[in-house]
Every structure is written in C-alpha cells, then in structure tokens.
Design a protein around this motif. Structure first.
Motif, PDB file in Angstrom:
ATOM      1  N   ALA A 273       0.833  -1.210   0.000  1.00 24.01           N
ATOM      2  CA  ALA A 273       0.000   0.000   0.000  1.00 24.01           C
ATOM      3  C   ALA A 273       0.863   1.253   0.000  1.00 24.01           C
ATOM      4  O   ALA A 273       0.570   2.230  -0.711  1.00 24.01           O
ATOM      5  N   LEU A 274       1.944   1.259   0.785  1.00 21.46           N
ATOM      6  CA  LEU A 274       2.819   2.429   0.846  1.00 21.46           C
ATOM      7  C   LEU A 274       3.575   2.621  -0.463  1.00 21.46           C
ATOM      8  O   LEU A 274       3.808   3.756  -0.893  1.00 21.46           O
ATOM      9  N   VAL A 275       3.954   1.533  -1.121  1.00 20.60           N
ATOM     10  CA  VAL A 275       4.629   1.647  -2.419  1.00 20.60           C
ATOM     11  C   VAL A 275       3.657   2.182  -3.469  1.00 20.60           C
ATOM     12  O   VAL A 275       4.004   3.063  -4.264  1.00 20.60           O
ATOM     13  N   VAL A 276       2.457   1.655  -3.485  1.00 21.46           N
ATOM     14  CA  VAL A 276       1.450   2.129  -4.450  1.00 21.46           C
ATOM     15  C   VAL A 276       1.185   3.620  -4.266  1.00 21.46           C
ATOM     16  O   VAL A 276       1.021   4.360  -5.233  1.00 21.46           O
ATOM     17  N   LYS A 277       1.187   4.077  -3.021  1.00 22.74           N
ATOM     18  CA  LYS A 277       0.919   5.487  -2.709  1.00 22.74           C
ATOM     19  C   LYS A 277       2.197   6.241  -2.372  1.00 22.74           C
ATOM     20  O   LYS A 277       2.167   7.215  -1.612  1.00 22.74           O
ATOM     21  N   ALA A 278       3.330   5.831  -2.912  1.00 26.34           N
ATOM     22  CA  ALA A 278       4.618   6.446  -2.580  1.00 26.34           C
ATOM     23  C   ALA A 278       4.566   7.958  -2.743  1.00 26.34           C
ATOM     24  O   ALA A 278       4.086   8.473  -3.745  1.00 26.34           O
ATOM     25  N   GLY A 279       5.055   8.665  -1.715  1.00 25.30           N
ATOM     26  CA  GLY A 279       5.056  10.122  -1.746  1.00 25.30           C
ATOM     27  C   GLY A 279       3.757  10.757  -1.315  1.00 25.30           C
ATOM     28  O   GLY A 279       3.671  11.981  -1.214  1.00 25.30           O
ATOM     29  N   GLN A 280       2.740   9.944  -1.064  1.00 21.85           N
ATOM     30  CA  GLN A 280       1.442  10.460  -0.637  1.00 21.85           C
ATOM     31  C   GLN A 280       1.178  10.087   0.817  1.00 21.85           C
ATOM     32  O   GLN A 280       1.640   9.065   1.298  1.00 21.85           O
ATOM     33  N   HIS A 281       0.432  10.949   1.477  1.00 21.26           N
ATOM     34  CA  HIS A 281       0.002  10.657   2.839  1.00 21.26           C
ATOM     35  C   HIS A 281      -1.076   9.578   2.793  1.00 21.26           C
ATOM     36  O   HIS A 281      -2.054   9.690   2.048  1.00 21.26           O
ATOM     37  N   VAL A 282      -0.884   8.520   3.583  1.00 20.18           N
ATOM     38  CA  VAL A 282      -1.895   7.468   3.694  1.00 20.18           C
ATOM     39  C   VAL A 282      -2.365   7.454   5.144  1.00 20.18           C
ATOM     40  O   VAL A 282      -1.573   7.218   6.057  1.00 20.18           O
ATOM     41  N   SER A 283      -3.628   7.726   5.344  1.00 16.94           N
ATOM     42  CA  SER A 283      -4.148   7.893   6.700  1.00 16.94           C
ATOM     43  C   SER A 283      -4.174   6.573   7.456  1.00 16.94           C
ATOM     44  O   SER A 283      -4.230   5.487   6.859  1.00 16.94           O
ATOM     45  N   VAL A 284      -4.168   6.700   8.786  1.00 14.22           N
ATOM     46  CA  VAL A 284      -4.253   5.514   9.642  1.00 14.22           C
ATOM     47  C   VAL A 284      -5.533   4.731   9.367  1.00 14.22           C
ATOM     48  O   VAL A 284      -5.485   3.506   9.204  1.00 14.22           O
ATOM     49  N   PRO A 285      -6.713   5.383   9.316  1.00 14.77           N
ATOM     50  CA  PRO A 285      -7.938   4.620   9.051  1.00 14.77           C
ATOM     51  C   PRO A 285      -7.882   3.854   7.727  1.00 14.77           C
ATOM     52  O   PRO A 285      -8.361   2.719   7.633  1.00 14.77           O
ATOM     53  N   ARG A 286      -7.264   4.463   6.702  1.00 12.00           N
ATOM     54  CA  ARG A 286      -7.222   3.780   5.416  1.00 12.00           C
ATOM     55  C   ARG A 286      -6.277   2.581   5.463  1.00 12.00           C
ATOM     56  O   ARG A 286      -6.553   1.536   4.860  1.00 12.00           O
ATOM     57  N   LEU A 287      -5.170   2.715   6.173  1.00 14.31           N
ATOM     58  CA  LEU A 287      -4.257   1.586   6.302  1.00 14.31           C
ATOM     59  C   LEU A 287      -4.873   0.464   7.133  1.00 14.31           C
ATOM     60  O   LEU A 287      -4.677  -0.718   6.842  1.00 14.31           O
ATOM     61  N   ILE A 288      -5.620   0.836   8.161  1.00 12.44           N
ATOM     62  CA  ILE A 288      -6.317  -0.177   8.963  1.00 12.44           C
ATOM     63  C   ILE A 288      -7.312  -0.933   8.092  1.00 12.44           C
ATOM     64  O   ILE A 288      -7.404  -2.166   8.138  1.00 12.44           O
ATOM     65  N   ASP A 289      -8.036  -0.197   7.260  1.00 13.05           N
ATOM     66  CA  ASP A 289      -8.986  -0.844   6.354  1.00 13.05           C
ATOM     67  C   ASP A 289      -8.261  -1.732   5.351  1.00 13.05           C
ATOM     68  O   ASP A 289      -8.748  -2.807   4.988  1.00 13.05           O
ATOM     69  N   GLU A 290      -7.070  -1.303   4.914  1.00 10.56           N
ATOM     70  CA  GLU A 290      -6.288  -2.083   3.959  1.00 10.56           C
ATOM     71  C   GLU A 290      -5.831  -3.409   4.568  1.00 10.56           C
ATOM     72  O   GLU A 290      -5.818  -4.442   3.889  1.00 10.56           O
ATOM     73  N   LEU A 291      -5.474  -3.391   5.833  1.00 13.82           N
ATOM     74  CA  LEU A 291      -4.932  -4.584   6.479  1.00 13.82           C
ATOM     75  C   LEU A 291      -6.001  -5.491   7.071  1.00 13.82           C
ATOM     76  O   LEU A 291      -5.832  -6.720   7.087  1.00 13.82           O
ATOM     77  N   TRP A 292      -7.102  -4.899   7.591  1.00 13.63           N
ATOM     78  CA  TRP A 292      -8.084  -5.728   8.292  1.00 13.63           C
ATOM     79  C   TRP A 292      -9.499  -5.654   7.729  1.00 13.63           C
ATOM     80  O   TRP A 292     -10.370  -6.413   8.141  1.00 13.63           O
ATOM     81  N   GLY A 293      -9.742  -4.756   6.785  1.00 13.56           N
ATOM     82  CA  GLY A 293     -11.068  -4.671   6.182  1.00 13.56           C
ATOM     83  C   GLY A 293     -12.146  -4.336   7.196  1.00 13.56           C
ATOM     84  O   GLY A 293     -11.982  -3.444   8.038  1.00 13.56           O
ATOM     85  N   GLU A 294     -13.244  -5.072   7.139  1.00 16.78           N
ATOM     86  CA  GLU A 294     -14.386  -4.796   8.005  1.00 16.78           C
ATOM     87  C   GLU A 294     -14.245  -5.398   9.398  1.00 16.78           C
ATOM     88  O   GLU A 294     -15.138  -5.239  10.232  1.00 16.78           O
ATOM     89  N   HIS A 295     -13.139  -6.076   9.666  1.00 12.54           N
ATOM     90  CA  HIS A 295     -12.984  -6.735  10.962  1.00 12.54           C
ATOM     91  C   HIS A 295     -11.644  -6.361  11.613  1.00 12.54           C
ATOM     92  O   HIS A 295     -10.782  -7.215  11.836  1.00 12.54           O
TER      93      HIS A 295
END
Length: 315
Positions: A33-55
């Motif tokens: 996710a960080l490589v795909v968004k390199a140079g961009q701010h990726v928020s904590v909520p979005r990273l949490i959703d990326e790693l754990w989804g709805e759970h």
C-alpha cells in the motif's frame, strides 16, 4: 533500490543484491500500500482498512503501529543516506505524517514503473518497428514474477492497483503477439495464444490474434473453429455475441480476404547512427538475459550445494 510489486512485494538493492521480503500478509499489504501510494500521505484509518477490512482488532491503531515498526526495522538496512558532503545518518523510508504514514518518494523506483515505461515505448514504435517493439515488450514482461502484489491484496489500495497492472500486462501481451504477426512469426505463437484464450475466455483480442495466426499458417478451418469457440463461451458466460471486430474477422477468414495476408515490412537502409543504436539495444537485451540466466544458475548451484552439505551432515 527498487521496490518490486510485480509478484510478491519485495525490495531489491541492485548494487549489493540485498533482497528484503516481508513475511506475512499484513506486512506485505502494508508495504504494498505504501509503495502504491509512494510520496502520498496514507491515513491511519485507510491503512487499517487495507490490512483488516471490516474486521479490525479492538486496538487497531496500536496494531498498525506495531506493523509499521516491524517494517521500518526490516527496511533499515536499505535506507538511503542523507544528502550533503558530510556522512549523514540514513533517512528512513517510512515517515510519520500528521495522521498517517508515507513512503519517501524521491528515491522510490518500482518494477511496475519500468514495465509501464517499456510498454508505452513499445506502443509508440510498434507501427514502424514491430521487431523493436517486441524486444521492448519482452523486456517489460520479463519483470513479472507472478501476479501483481501477490499475497498483498487485502484492501482497496493494493487490490485496485493489482487489477490495473494486470490489465496493462494483458494489453502488453496483445501488443507483443501483434508485433509477432507483423514480423511474420505467426507459427511461433499459436500454442501460447491457445493457452491465453483458455485463461482469458472472454477477452476477444486473444481470439482475434489466434485466428490470424492460424489463417496465416494455412489452417483456415482451425481459425474458424476459434471463432465458434469464442462465440459459444461469450454467449454462455456473458449472454452476448462476439463484437463486430471478431465477427468481421470471421467473415474475412471465410472469404480469404486479401487483407489477412501479411504485408512485407518496408525495407529501407537505416542511417548509421540508427543502425548502431538498434544493435546497441540488441546487445543490452542479450546482456540482461545473460545476467538473468547466470543469477539463476548461481541460485541452483547454491541450492544444490546446500542439499549436499545437509546430506553429508546427516551421514
């Protein structure tokens, strides 16, 4: 340093050969996710959703911090040095922003960007130099080690980029076989195109290329059979008939349309500088292939020695 996402997510130091491969789906998804968004701010909520989804776990913020800390330690040995005449401490790849994290953009190189650049150059030269276009596409496609972001597609960031890259890969394959047809190599690609039509049964362009390859090989009946197979599959899976391009090709094959006969490429002497550049490109391709084969040979040799040593220890 190169961040590789055309396969399992990994980091490769091209100078030293150091290879960093995150373990576990969460670590791979975070780095991906960080490589795909390199140079961009990726928020904590979005990273949490990326790693754990709805759970997500109850302490998702802390769990994410743990994963970031582990990834930072993993990348520590490959961090770029600071700028300036005096030796400086390495700059961390992952920086903390006001509400999330970011991968430093200045020195981030990816195999995906290299692949896209080669494919775009191939698209540009294909009409006038299909042989060179084929070389560029082979180089680009050789960068793929598996499915894009393999083992990392847990959320929308990696999932969306993986789907986009897969479409680009299929388009590059279509251009590659088009280049082969333009250079009279139709007999070489029939088997590969048969496999592609099986793997991607509703992608019309592969059927199109296969029909032309069969027809130019003197196998008209098999070319028409490809159309019937395509029509059956599309009607069954999509509820639609093949598009006008494929139907038009079927009619052309049926009536031996002269347009299906390959046109000889115009032969004109190249200026000396262009010819030298062309030869230089061929040498580069051969050198890259030689390096790849040597590296593979060394891997196999090392693995064989390891097995021998293990067997000796057991004895």
């Amino acid at each position: 340093m190169q961040f590789r996402i055309l396969g399992l997510v990994e980091v490769q130091d091209e100078r030293t050969g150091l290879r960093i491969l995150p373990t576990g789906a969460k670590q791979r998804a975070l780095l991906g996710a960080l490589v795909v968004k390199a140079g961009q701010h990726v928020s904590v909520p979005r990273l949490i959703d990326e790693l754990w989804g709805e759970h997500p776990p109850a302490n998702a913020d802390n769990a994410l911090q743990v994963h970031v800390a582990r990834l930072r330690r993993l990348l520590a040995g490959a961090e770029p040095a600071g700028e300036g005449p005096e030796p400086a401490k390495p700059h961390p790849w992952i920086t903390t922003t006001s509400h999330g994290y970011s991968l430093r953009p200045a020195t981030v190189e990816t195999d995906a960007a290299r692949f896209q650049a080669l494919a775009e150059e191939a698209r540009r030269v294909l009409p006038r130099d299909p042989e060179h276009a084929g070389e560029l596409l082979r180089r680009g496609l050789s960068l793929w080690r598996g499915a894009a972001l393999e083992g990392s597609v847990l959320g929308d960031i990696c999932g969306g980029r993986a789907a986009q890259l897969e479409e680009l890969r299929l388009t590059a394959l279509e251009m590659l076989y088009d280049a082969y047809l333009r250079t009279g190599r139709h007999g070489e690609i029939i088997g590969e195109l048969v496999e592609l039509t099986c793997d991607h049964p509703v992608r019309e362009r592969f059927y199109d290329l296969l029909m032309v390859a069969f027809y130019r090989s003197g196998r008209q009946a098999e070319a028409l059979g490809v159309y019937e197979r395509a029509r059956t599959r599309m009607v069954r899976d999509l509820g639609v008939e093949p598009g006008p391009a494929l139907r038009g090709l079927m009619e052309a094959v049926l009536h031996h349309d002269p347009s299906l006969t390959p046109r000889p490429l115009p032969v004109s002497p190249l200026p000396l500088a262009d010819e030298m550049a062309r030869l230089h490109r061929r040498i580069e391709v051969l050198q890259q292939e030689q390096s790849r084969l040597l590296a593979r040979f060394e891997q196999l040799t090392a693995a064989g020695e390891g097995r021998v040593a293990a067997g000796s220890s057991a004895v």
